[in-house]
Design an enzyme around this catalytic site. Structure first.
Site, mmCIF file in Angstrom:
data_model
loop_
_atom_site.group_PDB
_atom_site.id
_atom_site.type_symbol
_atom_site.label_atom_id
_atom_site.label_comp_id
_atom_site.label_asym_id
_atom_site.label_seq_id
_atom_site.Cartn_x
_atom_site.Cartn_y
_atom_site.Cartn_z
ATOM 1 N N GLY A 167 1.357 15.217 11.390
ATOM 2 C CA GLY A 167 0.183 15.235 12.259
ATOM 3 C C GLY A 167 -0.961 16.067 11.708
ATOM 4 N N CYS A 209 -3.446 7.668 7.666
ATOM 5 C CA CYS A 209 -2.380 8.498 8.234
ATOM 6 C C CYS A 209 -1.849 7.847 9.502
ATOM 7 C CB CYS A 209 -2.887 9.906 8.565
ATOM 8 S SG CYS A 209 -1.602 10.911 9.343
#
EC number: 1.3.-.-
Lengths: 305, 272
Positions: free
Chosen positions: A74, A132
């Site tokens: 994250g 991502c």
């Protein structure tokens, strides 16, 4: 016979050999300094950096899968100012191009990061992370759509004079379409692939193992997917490619180069062998000697010919 | 500084149900290791399982250059490790992580180990005894078959050991934290070190807060690189300023943390 030449040039990033590190797997370099002479790397791609510090996702953040790992970090990072003040001075002491991976929630954030890093001594290039899979906003939300991917790249390009490498996601219908869009928007090079979206369930707890439910798959398990992506994009476009995805050995790296990559990045392999990058560089050199090849560049895209 | 070496297995023996003790010839690591640090071991030369396994250091014999490990078989990696024989070689990185802070001499110490969590505490206890700290170890386990130091426990270590088992087959019948609470209530202790399952650590942290005593815990978390680069193995800790909390890396900012640094609001923080 003279030593073969390993040097390559990726959109103005001059690398003494084609081996760099994959963002997020090599920290800011100092973590691996006990094991690796950083001067020997072709380049380093540092951990994904955002405008402001990010706490990252709750743990568990990693789980092992067959010949791979699934992660959901994250984008935990200390923010671009901390990177410039604390991490970059350390890296400047090495003869090593530093490629800064940047990520944002909005197009404006990407542009602000690019502007902030423009002209900062010791930064050789930007890698734009539009792939991502582990953040709610930004990341893959941009990389999965050719139009919004191009919009990010256009803004980043106009905010910096640095070479811009765009990191592509495999979690798309056509990676070639996204590649075409970002190159048209000004991308100087492409890096591929980021991780494949996946998940693992703990059958005793009847719950996903990762706290964030899904994560990005990396490691040898994804290598054929990555080689295929590099092959397709090389065939369609004339743009330098940094290939990555499950590279563990020099042979793996050479597959990417023959598929069309000018350089390669080593990621997950660093976790199992902290010297993986150096072993791969030495292995590539040995291969060239064995095959009587004078210059690594002769092998770029060799499998297409 | 950590190194990555190929270490030879000197000896491996089973000591309990799925519990093994291994001696490795690793003088580069044994000479530098301090209690609380760990090694990162590759259990197989194949790419599946892929990752190394973090094992805390159970002891060192610096004269012989040996590293002592005590571990529990919990999955494929540790199963492969248990199948290794004397003379086999393994890639070993270490010593890694930050160890325990040692207390002033004379300070009375209690070590609380849950199951295989006793592994790093024995290394620590030996060091504390050498430094003239009074040491008591409390060991909790599921049953008499799950006592990694054996039924007698204390016979091989230079400090007293008191056992608690969940099923009452050995020692006190109940959680090891009951024994700790008695000791704390009797003011028999100045400092507590613990390693074990999340529930045990959480309860221990609560008791330490209630009695206002310092403590340090050695944590475990799923790990990637082992050197602080990948940010996989984080645990939730107290923040500072505007940040209510901060994720810290178990591999380099730990595995040892101050008890009052840890935030316990989620079960994911520590998986024991």
């Amino acid at each position: 016979m003279a030593k073969p030449s390993l040097a390559v040039d990726v959109a103005g990033i001059r690398m003494k050999n084609p081996v760099t590190t994959a963002s997020g797997t090599f920290g800011f370099g100092s973590e691996y300094a006990p094991f690796v002479d950083l001067n020997r790397l072709g380049a380093i791609v540092v951990k994904g950096t955002t405008l402001n510090p990010r706490p990252g996702n709750p743990p568990p953040r990693i789980v092992e899968t067959p010949a791979g790992i699934l992660n959901s970090i994250g984008l935990q990072n200390p923010g671009v100012e901390h990177f410039i003040e604390a991490a970059l001075p350390y890296l400047r002491q090495f003869d090593l191009p530093v490629i800064v991976n940047i990520a944002g929630d909005t197009v404006e954030e990407y542009a602000a990061l690019a502007a902030r890093l423009n002209g900062v001594p010791g930064v050789a290039a930007l890698e734009v992370n539009i792939s991502c899979p582990n953040v709610k906003k930004g990341g893959l939300a941009f990389g999965a759509d050719p139009g919004s991917a191009a919009a990010v790249v256009q803004e980043v390009k106009s905010a910096t004079r640095l070479p811009v490498v765009v990191k592509l996601s495999p979690n798309v219908t056509s990676i070639v379409q996204v590649a075409e869009a970002v190159v048209k928007a000004g991308a100087d090079a492409l890096s591929m692939i980021n991780t494949l979206l996946g998940m693992v369930i703990d059958i005793r707890r009847r719950r996903p193992v990762l706290a964030n439910v899904m994560g990005g798959l990396s490691g040898p398990a994804i290598r054929p997917v990555a080689v295929r992506a590099v092959w397709q994009v090389y065939r369609a476009l004339k743009v330098p490619i940094v290939g990555m995805g499950g590279i563990v050995t020099a042979g793996d790296a050479l597959e990417f180069i023959m598929a069309g990559a000018t350089a390669v990045a080593v990621g997950t392999a660093n976790f199992i062998n902290p010297r993986a990058t150096l072993d791969i560089i030495e292995g590539i050199e040995r291969f060239l000697e064995e095959e009587g090849i004078k210059d690594i560049r002769e092998l770029i895209g060799a499998a297409h010919r | 500084m950590a190194t990555d070496i190929t270490a030879r297995i000197i000896k491996q023996e089973q000591v309990g149900l799925g519990q093994y003790r291994m001696n490795l010839y690793a003088p580069e690591i044994a000479s530098r290791a301090v209690p609380g640090q760990f090694v990162y071991i590759r259990c197989s030369s194949s790419l599946d399982p892929l990752l190394r396994r973090p094992l805390s250091i159970h002891g060192v014999n610096r004269e012989r250059g040996e590293l002592l490990l005590l571990y529990q078989v919990i999955g494929r990696g540790t199963s492969l490790l248990a199948a290794k024989r004397q003379g086999d070689q393994l890639p070993v990185m270490g010593p890694l992580g930050r160890g325990f802070t040692l207390p002033e001499p004379e300070r009375r110490v209690i070590l609380v180990g849950g199951g295989i969590g006793v592994a790093p505490l024995v290394f620590l206890g030996n060091e504390l005894v050498r430094r003239k700290n009074p040491v008591l170890m409390l060991v909790g386990a599921r049953s008499i078959h799950h006592l990694p130091l054996g039924r007698e426990g204390g016979n091989n270590v230079p400090f007293n050991v008191t056992v608690a088992t969940d099923d009452g087959t050995c020692g006190y019948h109940g959680p090891v934290t009951d024994l700790l609470e008695r000791a704390l209530a009797g003011r028999e202790v100045d400092m507590v070190y613990a390693c074990g399952p999340g529930g045990m650590l959480r309860q221990t942290a609560m008791l330490l807060a209630r009695y206002g005593l310092p403590g340090e815990f050695s944590l475990e978390e799923r790990m990637g690189c082992g050197v602080g680069a990948c940010l996989s193995c984080v645990c939730k800790t107290t923040g500072e300023g505007e940040r209510p909390f901060r994720y810290r890396r178990v591999c380099v900012e730990g595995p040892v943390f101050r008890a009052d640094q840890l935030v316990w609001d989620q079960e994911e923080c520590i998986n024991g």
